[in-house]
Scaffold this active site. Structure first.
Site, PDB file in Angstrom:
ATOM      1  N   GLU A  50     -12.622   8.529   9.267  1.00 30.64           N
ATOM      2  CA  GLU A  50     -11.701   7.441   8.979  1.00 30.64           C
ATOM      3  C   GLU A  50     -10.626   7.464  10.056  1.00 30.64           C
ATOM      4  O   GLU A  50     -10.086   8.525  10.391  1.00 30.64           O
ATOM      5  CB  GLU A  50     -11.051   7.615   7.606  1.00 30.64           C
ATOM      6  CG  GLU A  50     -12.002   7.501   6.432  1.00 30.64           C
ATOM      7  CD  GLU A  50     -11.301   7.722   5.104  1.00 30.64           C
ATOM      8  OE1 GLU A  50     -10.071   7.938   5.097  1.00 30.64           O
ATOM      9  OE2 GLU A  50     -11.986   7.701   4.076  1.00 30.64           O
ATOM     10  N   ASP A  61       1.146   5.897   1.590  1.00 21.49           N
ATOM     11  CA  ASP A  61       1.081   7.167   2.306  1.00 21.49           C
ATOM     12  C   ASP A  61       2.359   7.964   2.161  1.00 21.49           C
ATOM     13  O   ASP A  61       3.456   7.414   2.053  1.00 21.49           O
ATOM     14  CB  ASP A  61       0.801   6.908   3.794  1.00 21.49           C
ATOM     15  CG  ASP A  61      -0.595   6.364   4.018  1.00 21.49           C
ATOM     16  OD1 ASP A  61      -1.541   7.002   3.546  1.00 21.49           O
ATOM     17  OD2 ASP A  61      -0.731   5.300   4.644  1.00 21.49           O
ATOM     18  N   TYR A 176     -14.098   5.183  -2.970  1.00 24.72           N
ATOM     19  CA  TYR A 176     -13.112   6.222  -2.661  1.00 24.72           C
ATOM     20  C   TYR A 176     -12.287   6.455  -3.924  1.00 24.72           C
ATOM     21  O   TYR A 176     -11.501   5.599  -4.313  1.00 24.72           O
ATOM     22  CB  TYR A 176     -12.242   5.743  -1.499  1.00 24.72           C
ATOM     23  CG  TYR A 176     -11.267   6.745  -0.915  1.00 24.72           C
ATOM     24  CD1 TYR A 176     -10.563   7.657  -1.706  1.00 24.72           C
ATOM     25  CD2 TYR A 176     -11.010   6.763   0.451  1.00 24.72           C
ATOM     26  CE1 TYR A 176      -9.663   8.551  -1.169  1.00 24.72           C
ATOM     27  CE2 TYR A 176     -10.094   7.646   1.013  1.00 24.72           C
ATOM     28  CZ  TYR A 176      -9.434   8.534   0.197  1.00 24.72           C
ATOM     29  OH  TYR A 176      -8.527   9.415   0.732  1.00 24.72           O
TER      30      TYR A 176
END
Length: 279
Positions: A50, A61, A176
């Site tokens: 990735e 994040d 995911y």
């Protein structure tokens, strides 16, 4: 392009193990070092890579990846240069799947149709765009699928059985699973709960389920590999980059090897777990 992802998971299944998926930020700490890191990942044991699209407001994040994005932006990284790095990587590696991960804003600014065309030509296999919910699939997801790029969706501990079919409807490549509620790199997952969650998701889809967020060591990777089709590691690798930089934040002769060494440890952990379904 999704065929490359399918082949890689088929290869891992044939070997009786989970896949190792690694994340690094494009352009961190500079474009040439970023490319060297990307090239080193498969040699160290990564099955899928990735590549982060730098963005100034990465809301999902934690501080580690936020700082990596800022380092990359400061070094001049942008979407055009990120696609060029993928193109240069692909010239030497025709087999490793490349997933671009990031946010919709840089893609929107670039132009969706142009981005998808350029990404495919560069050798990108799929996208993870964390701020594009299923209700907005016409914006990017469906055009990506029509262009031959996998659109990989995130499922979380709060994605219940009523919501899950909507999340999975147009997902391709793999699912995911975000193993914690929160931002990247924030905590270590409960490994027992992860296995239960993966089993639940797999009742809804034939796609491989990979698990990320909070995986830091080979031991963590092995624990996740017990119940998942793949293990994603990101913040730990980005931390390895940061820890190798000099006082001015520049790459050193330790930078690439710091990441590769950790990936080798993670790959050993993943490969230590033999999957029950192996022939």
């Amino acid at each position: 392009m999704t065929a490359r992802i399918e082949r890689r998971f088929a290869q891992c299944r044939a070997e009786g193990r989970a896949a190792l998926v690694t994340y690094t930020m494009a352009g961190d700490p500079d474009p040439d070092t970023s490319l060297a890191i990307l090239q080193a990942l498969p040699r160290a044991g990564a099955d899928i890579v990735e590549f982060g699209l730098p963005f100034s407001d990465p809301m999902a994040d934690g501080p580690t990846i936020q700082a990596a994005g800022l380092r990359a932006l400061k070094a001049g990284q942008n979407t055009i240069r990120t696609l060029d790095l993928v193109r240069r990587f692909r010239a030497q590696d025709a087999d490793t799947p490349v997933i671009l991960m990031g946010y919709f804003n840089p893609i929107f600014i670039y132009g969706v149709e142009r981005f998808l065309e350029d990404a495919k030509q560069a050798g990108v296999d799929g996208l993870i765009v964390v701020d594009q919910p299923p209700e907005e699939d016409e914006e990017l997801c469906l055009p990506a699928l029509r262009a031959g790029l996998a659109f990989i969706r995130l499922a979380t501990p709060t994605t219940d059985d009523r919501r899950l079919p909507t999340v999975l409807a147009n997902t391709a490549g793999f699912v995911y699973y975000v193993s914690i509620t929160g931002i990247t790199g924030a905590a270590t997952p409960d490994f027992g709960q992860v296995s239960t969650a993966v089993e639940r998701i797999k009742r809804h889809t034939p796609l491989p389920v990979v698990v990320g967020f909070g995986v830091k060591t080979g031991e963590h990777a092995a624990a996740i590999a017990e119940g998942a089709d793949g293990v994603v590691v990101g913040s730990a690798l980005v931390n390895a980059v940061r820890a190798s930089l000099d006082e001015e934040g520049q790459a050193t002769d330790r930078t690439v090897e710091a990441v590769a060494s950790l990936v080798r440890s993670l790959a050993t952990g993943v490969r230590s777990v033999r999957k029950a379904e192996a022939a």
